[in-house]
Design a protein around this motif. Structure first.
Motif, PDB file in Angstrom:
ATOM      1  N   ALA A   2      70.682  58.592 -70.201  1.00 25.99           N
ATOM      2  CA  ALA A   2      69.813  57.417 -70.341  1.00 25.99           C
ATOM      3  C   ALA A   2      70.586  56.107 -70.332  1.00 25.99           C
ATOM      4  O   ALA A   2      70.028  55.052 -70.008  1.00 25.99           O
ATOM      5  CB  ALA A   2      68.992  57.536 -71.633  1.00 25.99           C
ATOM      6  N   LYS A   3      71.878  56.144 -70.657  1.00 27.04           N
ATOM      7  CA  LYS A   3      72.665  54.911 -70.722  1.00 27.04           C
ATOM      8  C   LYS A   3      73.211  54.489 -69.362  1.00 27.04           C
ATOM      9  O   LYS A   3      73.633  53.342 -69.191  1.00 27.04           O
ATOM     10  CB  LYS A   3      73.827  55.099 -71.706  1.00 27.04           C
ATOM     11  CG  LYS A   3      73.378  55.365 -73.137  1.00 27.04           C
ATOM     12  CD  LYS A   3      74.574  55.561 -74.044  1.00 27.04           C
ATOM     13  CE  LYS A   3      74.128  55.840 -75.482  1.00 27.04           C
ATOM     14  NZ  LYS A   3      75.288  56.064 -76.380  1.00 27.04           N
ATOM     15  N   LYS A   4      73.208  55.404 -68.394  1.00 27.67           N
ATOM     16  CA  LYS A   4      73.756  55.090 -67.069  1.00 27.67           C
ATOM     17  C   LYS A   4      72.771  54.284 -66.232  1.00 27.67           C
ATOM     18  O   LYS A   4      71.564  54.296 -66.483  1.00 27.67           O
ATOM     19  CB  LYS A   4      74.113  56.384 -66.330  1.00 27.67           C
ATOM     20  CG  LYS A   4      75.326  57.110 -66.860  1.00 27.67           C
ATOM     21  CD  LYS A   4      75.642  58.315 -65.972  1.00 27.67           C
ATOM     22  CE  LYS A   4      76.887  59.045 -66.432  1.00 27.67           C
ATOM     23  NZ  LYS A   4      77.195  60.214 -65.560  1.00 27.67           N
ATOM     24  N   THR A   5      73.300  53.623 -65.193  1.00 30.09           N
ATOM     25  CA  THR A   5      72.429  53.000 -64.201  1.00 30.09           C
ATOM     26  C   THR A   5      71.838  54.098 -63.335  1.00 30.09           C
ATOM     27  O   THR A   5      72.380  55.208 -63.235  1.00 30.09           O
ATOM     28  CB  THR A   5      73.204  52.006 -63.332  1.00 30.09           C
ATOM     29  OG1 THR A   5      74.221  52.712 -62.600  1.00 30.09           O
ATOM     30  CG2 THR A   5      73.863  50.933 -64.193  1.00 30.09           C
ATOM     31  N   ILE A   6      70.730  53.799 -62.667  1.00 33.50           N
ATOM     32  CA  ILE A   6      70.056  54.818 -61.876  1.00 33.50           C
ATOM     33  C   ILE A   6      70.932  55.315 -60.730  1.00 33.50           C
ATOM     34  O   ILE A   6      70.943  56.500 -60.399  1.00 33.50           O
ATOM     35  CB  ILE A   6      68.696  54.293 -61.339  1.00 33.50           C
ATOM     36  CG1 ILE A   6      67.948  55.407 -60.615  1.00 33.50           C
ATOM     37  CG2 ILE A   6      68.906  53.073 -60.460  1.00 33.50           C
ATOM     38  CD1 ILE A   6      67.618  56.590 -61.489  1.00 33.50           C
ATOM     39  N   SER A   7      71.736  54.416 -60.094  1.00 30.79           N
ATOM     40  CA  SER A   7      72.600  54.843 -58.991  1.00 30.79           C
ATOM     41  C   SER A   7      73.709  55.759 -59.484  1.00 30.79           C
ATOM     42  O   SER A   7      74.073  56.733 -58.816  1.00 30.79           O
ATOM     43  CB  SER A   7      73.200  53.622 -58.292  1.00 30.79           C
ATOM     44  OG  SER A   7      73.967  52.854 -59.209  1.00 30.79           O
ATOM     45  N   ALA A   8      74.250  55.510 -60.666  1.00 30.00           N
ATOM     46  CA  ALA A   8      75.298  56.364 -61.227  1.00 30.00           C
ATOM     47  C   ALA A   8      74.725  57.690 -61.702  1.00 30.00           C
ATOM     48  O   ALA A   8      75.355  58.746 -61.541  1.00 30.00           O
ATOM     49  CB  ALA A   8      76.005  55.647 -62.375  1.00 30.00           C
ATOM     50  N   ARG A  49      70.990  48.926 -60.304  1.00 29.77           N
ATOM     51  CA  ARG A  49      71.680  48.689 -61.568  1.00 29.77           C
ATOM     52  C   ARG A  49      70.744  48.812 -62.772  1.00 29.77           C
ATOM     53  O   ARG A  49      71.121  48.509 -63.905  1.00 29.77           O
ATOM     54  CB  ARG A  49      72.341  47.306 -61.561  1.00 29.77           C
ATOM     55  CG  ARG A  49      73.367  47.154 -60.434  1.00 29.77           C
ATOM     56  CD  ARG A  49      74.093  45.829 -60.522  1.00 29.77           C
ATOM     57  NE  ARG A  49      74.878  45.720 -61.749  1.00 29.77           N
ATOM     58  CZ  ARG A  49      76.093  46.224 -61.915  1.00 29.77           C
ATOM     59  NH1 ARG A  49      76.662  46.898 -60.915  1.00 29.77           N
ATOM     60  NH2 ARG A  49      76.736  46.077 -63.048  1.00 29.77           N
ATOM     61  N   THR A  50      69.535  49.285 -62.517  1.00 31.82           N
ATOM     62  CA  THR A  50      68.592  49.492 -63.618  1.00 31.82           C
ATOM     63  C   THR A  50      69.013  50.691 -64.455  1.00 31.82           C
ATOM     64  O   THR A  50      69.363  51.739 -63.923  1.00 31.82           O
ATOM     65  CB  THR A  50      67.175  49.720 -63.076  1.00 31.82           C
ATOM     66  OG1 THR A  50      66.808  48.637 -62.222  1.00 31.82           O
ATOM     67  CG2 THR A  50      66.169  49.848 -64.210  1.00 31.82           C
ATOM     68  N   ARG A  51      68.998  50.519 -65.775  1.00 35.37           N
ATOM     69  CA  ARG A  51      69.341  51.618 -66.664  1.00 35.37           C
ATOM     70  C   ARG A  51      68.234  52.677 -66.659  1.00 35.37           C
ATOM     71  O   ARG A  51      67.047  52.356 -66.544  1.00 35.37           O
ATOM     72  CB  ARG A  51      69.542  51.112 -68.088  1.00 35.37           C
ATOM     73  CG  ARG A  51      70.626  50.069 -68.227  1.00 35.37           C
ATOM     74  CD  ARG A  51      71.998  50.699 -68.182  1.00 35.37           C
ATOM     75  NE  ARG A  51      73.059  49.701 -68.246  1.00 35.37           N
ATOM     76  CZ  ARG A  51      74.357  49.975 -68.193  1.00 35.37           C
ATOM     77  NH1 ARG A  51      74.734  51.232 -68.051  1.00 35.37           N
ATOM     78  NH2 ARG A  51      75.257  49.014 -68.260  1.00 35.37           N
ATOM     79  N   VAL A  52      68.637  53.943 -66.802  1.00 33.61           N
ATOM     80  CA  VAL A  52      67.672  55.039 -66.795  1.00 33.61           C
ATOM     81  C   VAL A  52      66.663  54.879 -67.922  1.00 33.61           C
ATOM     82  O   VAL A  52      65.453  55.127 -67.755  1.00 33.61           O
ATOM     83  CB  VAL A  52      68.404  56.397 -66.907  1.00 33.61           C
ATOM     84  CG1 VAL A  52      67.408  57.539 -67.075  1.00 33.61           C
ATOM     85  CG2 VAL A  52      69.282  56.638 -65.687  1.00 33.61           C
ATOM     86  N   LYS A 108      61.471  63.938 -69.512  1.00 31.88           N
ATOM     87  CA  LYS A 108      61.106  63.006 -68.442  1.00 31.88           C
ATOM     88  C   LYS A 108      62.316  62.512 -67.653  1.00 31.88           C
ATOM     89  O   LYS A 108      62.170  61.987 -66.556  1.00 31.88           O
ATOM     90  CB  LYS A 108      60.334  61.825 -69.021  1.00 31.88           C
ATOM     91  CG  LYS A 108      61.158  60.926 -69.945  1.00 31.88           C
ATOM     92  CD  LYS A 108      60.321  59.759 -70.414  1.00 31.88           C
ATOM     93  CE  LYS A 108      61.113  58.800 -71.300  1.00 31.88           C
ATOM     94  NZ  LYS A 108      60.288  57.645 -71.710  1.00 31.88           N
ATOM     95  N   TYR A 109      63.530  62.677 -68.195  1.00 24.67           N
ATOM     96  CA  TYR A 109      64.730  62.242 -67.499  1.00 24.67           C
ATOM     97  C   TYR A 109      65.374  63.367 -66.680  1.00 24.67           C
ATOM     98  O   TYR A 109      66.487  63.206 -66.190  1.00 24.67           O
ATOM     99  CB  TYR A 109      65.759  61.703 -68.499  1.00 24.67           C
ATOM    100  CG  TYR A 109      65.316  60.454 -69.230  1.00 24.67           C
ATOM    101  CD1 TYR A 109      64.593  59.458 -68.588  1.00 24.67           C
ATOM    102  CD2 TYR A 109      65.630  60.265 -70.573  1.00 24.67           C
ATOM    103  CE1 TYR A 109      64.181  58.318 -69.253  1.00 24.67           C
ATOM    104  CE2 TYR A 109      65.231  59.124 -71.256  1.00 24.67           C
ATOM    105  CZ  TYR A 109      64.494  58.151 -70.589  1.00 24.67           C
ATOM    106  OH  TYR A 109      64.092  57.022 -71.251  1.00 24.67           O
ATOM    107  N   THR A 110      64.709  64.527 -66.547  1.00 21.31           N
ATOM    108  CA  THR A 110      65.270  65.667 -65.832  1.00 21.31           C
ATOM    109  C   THR A 110      64.720  65.734 -64.407  1.00 21.31           C
ATOM    110  O   THR A 110      63.514  65.713 -64.199  1.00 21.31           O
ATOM    111  CB  THR A 110      64.954  66.982 -66.563  1.00 21.31           C
ATOM    112  OG1 THR A 110      65.542  66.938 -67.865  1.00 21.31           O
ATOM    113  CG2 THR A 110      65.520  68.172 -65.805  1.00 21.31           C
ATOM    114  N   VAL A 111      65.627  65.815 -63.433  1.00 23.96           N
ATOM    115  CA  VAL A 111      65.274  65.949 -62.024  1.00 23.96           C
ATOM    116  C   VAL A 111      66.095  67.097 -61.443  1.00 23.96           C
ATOM    117  O   VAL A 111      67.323  67.102 -61.555  1.00 23.96           O
ATOM    118  CB  VAL A 111      65.551  64.652 -61.240  1.00 23.96           C
ATOM    119  CG1 VAL A 111      65.214  64.839 -59.762  1.00 23.96           C
ATOM    120  CG2 VAL A 111      64.781  63.486 -61.818  1.00 23.96           C
TER     121      VAL A 111
END
Length: 692
Positions: free
Chosen positions: A379-385, A410-413, A369-372
């Motif tokens: 998963a530990k990074k922020t969405i922008s990073a 700044r929301t975490r993945v 689900k985290y693959t785009v």
């Protein structure tokens, strides 16, 4: 003043003018070094009849230094030649032979060693072995730039695990960068242009990338030819006449030039008012000039095409499909041989359109689900990073995408919900499609199977692409610019002598004959693409029409039932069947049947372009008389009678003609001289794989 004047060696000249050879910046220097080493390795393997296997390694060192290692499974180099090949500029055998090869000038790999010596002070290291029964030699050498001579520092016999091959290591001042001008892109395009080669690449970060071969056949061997008289210059003709030991001028013309028979030689002498029995030693300068002026006035066949070996349209399409896996449409074509300044050449073009190029992503691309787009977010990074890992994404673009779906940057993945992750994938698709629609097409330029990554605007390939009217084929194009959209265009020029604009070999000169052939090949693929896009629009309109009928089917069936008294369900079924028959349409997506093509290639004794290798040897051709019906002769006005450019107003009608011509060419490949495929091999029977 006179005491200060002295001659300089070619090494001294290029040491002060490194930019002429492609060493003008650390980024480009790294690419040039890898390119020259790989070109030599591929040439060596093919000349020895061995399927190439290359290992390319980049190792970062201190002070912006990079150690470049390139190893091949070729025939190796005899001990005596190693110092000259790697330690002397303008030393090589390809400059004097008229046949297709990657190297031409004998400068490349020795210039890379010179650059490493200038920037890091480190010598070139070479390990080579010719067969299992001989010893492997390890050389370290420098270039004596004052005399342009190699200086051997070390020559040892070592134990090496490979039966034959060569390994080159250079330490240079370089800088690794990803993108369109990177080593990664060069090797990817090299894999497209050389479908018979397997390349294993260890990048600067230690990540391994493997480009497997998609063809088990070597290309037919290019055969050396003699110069063609139509391309000879006066000074070269004077040199040949003054240095020849042949007693008759007619015999000299026959022996020194390609396609000159005894009859043609006499016609040239008669036109120049020189006796064909005249001795070359006694011919005056004025008579030589008369002979030079007489040559274009005599009909002479075009040079033999056996010296040029194109990739072949099937293998070109396979190589393109290997790199652009998700495109919805592929097309390719190989033109018949043509001539510029007496040198034969062949132009090939391939296209890939739509699919992943347009931003469409398949569900099976999502590993979790985290693959785009094939990139798995940390998963530990922020969405922008995390989104910075997506191809072509910047902080600004990442922030814009996050805000468009209502997610804080700044929301975490790991804190994203499933709906938010799905929204990110959908938004990424939309952004990618929009960018693909408005961005220029990707251009892949090849010359003798070598990618050209720099000086794109100065290249004749770019000129041919920009002069095309792509709007006629339903592709948007700004005035005087490249076509735009989800499109990859690959153009390959194969010639016995590629007319590069400089010693760096990055752009092809604007010869009218070459540009004309490129445009004709682009038009063939453009018509196929235009027909596909027209059919695609047609099926879209048919589906819209079908939806309209479906929307009112029930009401129409009910009304007809009330009028006729027949069963409503039967009427509805009848309307549905009629809708499928008359409002629908069928269109076959024209994709290459890659596995079927590979199986067919394995059954054939040679690849599709083997017909080019059927030509008789140059000596036999020189004895034959020219055929008056030859298509490649000059016409009565003295103009070369090549294929005329089709009328663009009636480009759809040309499809059947092109298809018939291609069918005739395909049929000619069924007759080949060899009954067995040209397989990999070595002097000692078999090839040892570098990847075992």
């Amino acid at each position: 003043m006179a005491k200060k004047q002295r001659s300089i060696s070619v090494s001294e000249f290029f040491a002060k003018n490194k930019q002429l050879l492609g060493f003008d910046s650390p980024v480009r220097a790294l690419l040039t070094t890898v390119k020259e080493a790989c070109d030599n390795a591929l040439d060596a393997c093919e000349e020895a009849g061995i399927l190439p296997e290359l290992i390319v390694e980049l190792h970062q060192q201190k002070n912006d230094r990079i150690r470049v290692c390139v190893q091949d499974n070729g025939p190796g180099i005899v001990k005596k030649q190693i110092p000259r090949i790697f330690g002397q500029l303008l030393y090589g055998s390809k400059f004097h032979s008229l046949k297709q090869s990657r190297g031409q000038q004998g400068i490349g790999i020795s210039a890379a060693g010179m650059y490493g010596q200038l920037t890091t002070g480190r010598p070139v290291e070479i390990i080579s072995r010719t067969d299992p029964e001989t010893e492997a030699h390890r050389f370290q050498l420098r270039i004596d730039m004052k005399r342009n001579r190699p200086k051997v520092i070390e020559d040892n016999i070592i134990q090496w695990d490979f039966d034959h091959g060569t390994r080159v290591e250079l330490v240079i001042e370089g800088k690794y960068m990803s993108g369109g001008h990177s080593v990664d892109e060069y090797l990817a395009q090299t894999a497209v242009a050389n479908p018979h080669a397997a390349i294993r690449y260890l990048d600067i970060e230690g990540k391994e990338i493997f480009f497997p071969r998609v063809s088990e056949f070597l290309p037919p061997e290019a055969r050396e030819i003699r110069p063609h008289p139509y391309g000879v210059e006066l000074g070269f003709l004077i040199k040949l006449i003054r240095e020849t030991k042949i007693r008759r001028i007619s015999t000299m013309l026959k022996k020194e030039f390609s396609r000159v028979t005894a009859k043609v030689a006499r016609e040239i002498c008669d036109e120049a008012d020189v006796s064909y029995k005249r001795s070359p030693y006694h011919i005056t300068p004025d008579e030589i000039e008369n002979i030079h002026r007489a040559i274009p006035k005599v009909k002479i066949m075009a040079p033999p095409s056996s010296a040029v070996v194109p990739i072949g349209d099937k293998l070109l399409r396979r190589g393109l499909a290997r790199q652009v896996k998700g495109a919805e449409f592929y097309a390719s074509t190989t033109r018949t041989p043509s001539v510029y300044k007496g040198n034969p050449f062949v132009v090939e073009v391939g296209l890939a359109y739509g699919g992943e190029l347009q931003g469409f992503l398949l569900e099976e691309d999502y590993e979790d689900k985290y693959t785009v787009a094939g990139v798995t977010f940390d998963a530990k990074k922020t969405i922008s990073a995390a989104m910075l890992d997506l191809p072509g994404f910047t902080r600004k673009k990442s922030s814009k995408l996050a805000k468009s779906i209502g997610v804080g940057t700044r929301t975490r993945v790991k804190n994203l919900t499933d709906d938010e992750l799905e929204a990110i994938k959908i938004a990424y698709n939309e952004i990618t499609r929009k960018e693909a629609k408005n961005s220029p097409a990707q251009i892949i330029r090849l010359a003798n199977r070598v990618p050209l990554l720099y000086q794109q605007k100065a290249c004749g390939i770019s000129k041919a692409i920009m002069e095309m009217n792509w709007r006629r084929y339903s592709i948007s194009q700004p005035r005087g610019g490249y076509p735009q959209g989800p499109l990859v265009i690959i153009v390959h020029l194969a010639s016995v002598w590629v007319p590069f604009t400089s010693e760096s070999k990055e752009a092809i000169a604007h010869y009218p004959e070459i540009i004309k052939e490129m445009k004709l090949a682009l038009q063939v693929c453009g018509r196929d693409l235009g027909n596909y896009l027209k059919k695609k629009k047609k099926i879209k309109r048919a589906l819209e029409r079908k939806q309209v009928f479906k929307r009112y089917t029930s009401e129409l069936a009910r009304a007809l039932s009330n009028i006729t008294g027949k069963d409503e369900n039967e009427i509805e079924d009848f309307i549905k069947k009629a809708t499928e028959k008359y409002a629908g349409t069928q269109m076959e997506i024209k994709k290459p049947a890659l596995e079927d093509e590979l199986a067919k290639l394995r059954q054939e004794s040679l690849p599709q372009n083997a017909a080019l290798a059927q030509n008789t040897s140059d000596e036999d051709e020189a004895e034959s008389e020219p055929d008056e019906s030859e298509d490649n002769w000059k016409d009565e006005d003295g103009e070369e009678n090549w294929d005329e450019e089709p009328d663009e107003e009636d480009w759809e009608g040309e499809d059947k003609k092109d298809e018939a011509k291609e069918n005739q060419q395909d049929g000619s490949t069924d007759t080949v001289k060899d009954d067995k495929p040209k397989d990999s091999g070595s002097k000692k029977g078999g090839t040892m794989s570098l990847f075992d």
